[in-house]
Design an enzyme around this catalytic site. Sequence first.
Site, short mmCIF file in Angstrom:
data_model
loop_
_atom_site.label_atom_id
_atom_site.label_comp_id
_atom_site.label_asym_id
_atom_site.label_seq_id
_atom_site.Cartn_x
_atom_site.Cartn_y
_atom_site.Cartn_z
N GLU A 141 -18.40 4.06 -0.20
CA GLU A 141 -17.61 3.35 -1.21
C GLU A 141 -18.39 3.11 -2.50
O GLU A 141 -17.82 3.15 -3.60
CB GLU A 141 -17.12 2.01 -0.65
CG GLU A 141 -16.18 2.13 0.54
CD GLU A 141 -16.88 2.41 1.86
OE1 GLU A 141 -18.13 2.30 1.92
OE2 GLU A 141 -16.20 2.72 2.85
N HIS A 148 -5.37 -3.44 2.32
CA HIS A 148 -5.84 -4.17 3.50
C HIS A 148 -6.58 -5.46 3.13
O HIS A 148 -7.71 -5.70 3.58
CB HIS A 148 -6.72 -3.28 4.38
CG HIS A 148 -5.98 -2.14 5.01
ND1 HIS A 148 -5.41 -1.13 4.26
CD2 HIS A 148 -5.70 -1.85 6.29
CE1 HIS A 148 -4.81 -0.28 5.06
NE2 HIS A 148 -4.96 -0.68 6.30
N ARG A 168 0.84 -1.21 0.00
CA ARG A 168 0.00 0.00 0.00
C ARG A 168 0.87 1.25 0.00
O ARG A 168 0.55 2.26 -0.61
CB ARG A 168 -0.97 0.01 1.18
CG ARG A 168 -0.29 0.01 2.53
CD ARG A 168 -1.25 0.24 3.68
NE ARG A 168 -0.62 -0.10 4.95
CZ ARG A 168 -0.88 0.51 6.09
NH1 ARG A 168 -1.76 1.48 6.15
NH2 ARG A 168 -0.26 0.14 7.19
#
Lengths: 278, 310
Positions: free
Chosen positions: B58, B109, B10
Amino acid sequence: MKITKIEALANIANDIRIGIIEQVYNANSGHPGGSLSCADILSVLYFNQMNIDPKNPNARERDRFVLSKGHCSPALYATLARKGYFNKELLKGFRKIESNLQGHPDMKKVPGVDMTTGSLGQGLSVAVGMAISSKINHDGYRVYCLLGDGEIQEGQIWEAAMSASKYKLDNLCAIVDYNHLQIDGNIENVAGLKYIREKFEAFGFNIIEVDGHNIQELIEAFNIAKHKKGLPSVVIAHTIKGKGISFMEEKAEWHGKAPNKEEYEQAINELKLQHIIG
Amino acid sequence: MILDKKIATRESFGKALVELGKRNKDVIVLTADLAGATKTNLFEKEFPERFIDVGISEQNMMGIASGLATCGKIPFASTFAMFAAGRAYDQIRNGIAYPNLNVKICATHSGITVGEDGATHQMLEDLSLMRTIPNMIVLCPSDDTQTKWIVNEIANIKGPVYLRLARVSTPVIYEQNEIFEIGKMKQIGEGKDATIFATGVMVSEAIKAQEELAKENINIRVIDVHTIKPIDRNMVIKCAKETKKLITIEDHSIIGGLGSSICEILTEEYPCKVIRMGIQDQFGKSGKAEQLIKYFKIGYEEIMEKVKNG
């Protein structure tokens, strides 16, 4: 190219309605009720308001339209054919295997369709993305997004409304086709949906409420939206589901049902009588 | 490991986005209240006018990304894998993949290596969900070098991409000038005793097992599967023919992900036994990443055990 005569726009809406009935009848499936309720809105947008050119459907600076209530594809297809994006004859293929006119609009298959839709509640977010792109590039185009009143039960609509307000998208105009009916019945009974105006107000929208079958009021509403700076607008259009056909009006059962031969003939006859001569 | 340095993919992603943003003005980065966790705040700092934070929404983010893509932008929409592939599945399927829009879904994640947040935040089904969607390219890089390469590479691909990234820091495997290709697995070593097909954070575990086994004169090869879809069929068949044992390992459910992909090819082309290592049809739990790797039996020691006795 912009049509300003009220009668002419009303007649175009009538042509759209005839196109809706023919498609749904030929396909023996589809959604006439909510398509008929938004015909006047589409007539005003495509023939009076939007900066578009059917010969150049992908022009960068064109205004955009997102049919968030994608099941009302017959209304969009009839409008696009009437505007000249494709031959009217193609409407006969609606929902058929050999045709590009899918049950719900597919931007990759049909010229003039700016976004693929069908799964409800998603169009306003897409319209927000288009409006942000216009702002970033200084392209200056406007984005219109037609929502069903039942559709705004989807939570994502309100997520998108928040974003529209955050980014001060005054180039975005949502329209609610407020016909009060969804598949299972009245929107208030089915889902407890009320205070639509207050909801959009709370989300930071400029509210314009009109009779969604009054051409003059619709033109004025879109003009007000165009000149409002610093916040997105919503036109809450009070409409009648199944508008224009006596036996379909205000009947939830006509949400997603095709007419039989007799009903089809009666519907077409009724619509032809509504044509304004002048 | 080539370099004795650890970095989370990330983090590599966040840094690569900044470099990409300098070169490509069409790149827009979106997040849903996770600018810090997804490392997209690095991009925000450099290019605030091309950064969109939608808050905790989202599904809305995926829709906005679609809209941007229809207007020629290249949106990179970032959130946790759970909320990308999980919560926004319909928006991804119908609003991005079906119209084949140029949206890069950047899912950090992933897997149990998320650690302390526990099962609700440990996405173990995303490879499965994403690879069944037509038009979708599914990528899962193993280290810093590969992630930086991938971020640049996908900006040049016209179409939807699902990029699976990790929270946990893992060793840098490749030199900066290493060459990769989308759709081509990366072979590490020539060993014929076993093949370990690994993806993402599991590649470094597989390499560690490889190094340890070499001391015992057991020679295996590691195949770094950075592209889950389109899958490199030829490499799978080649390894099945050349090596004695086949093992897959992923920080993901053994159902539907890497293991299933490999098995699908082999059942059709070269039927043989495959040992699928990964999360065994169960949910994750809280703990430190390295503890969870042991708990769920997906560490290098378990790989060694399977090579010897599996």
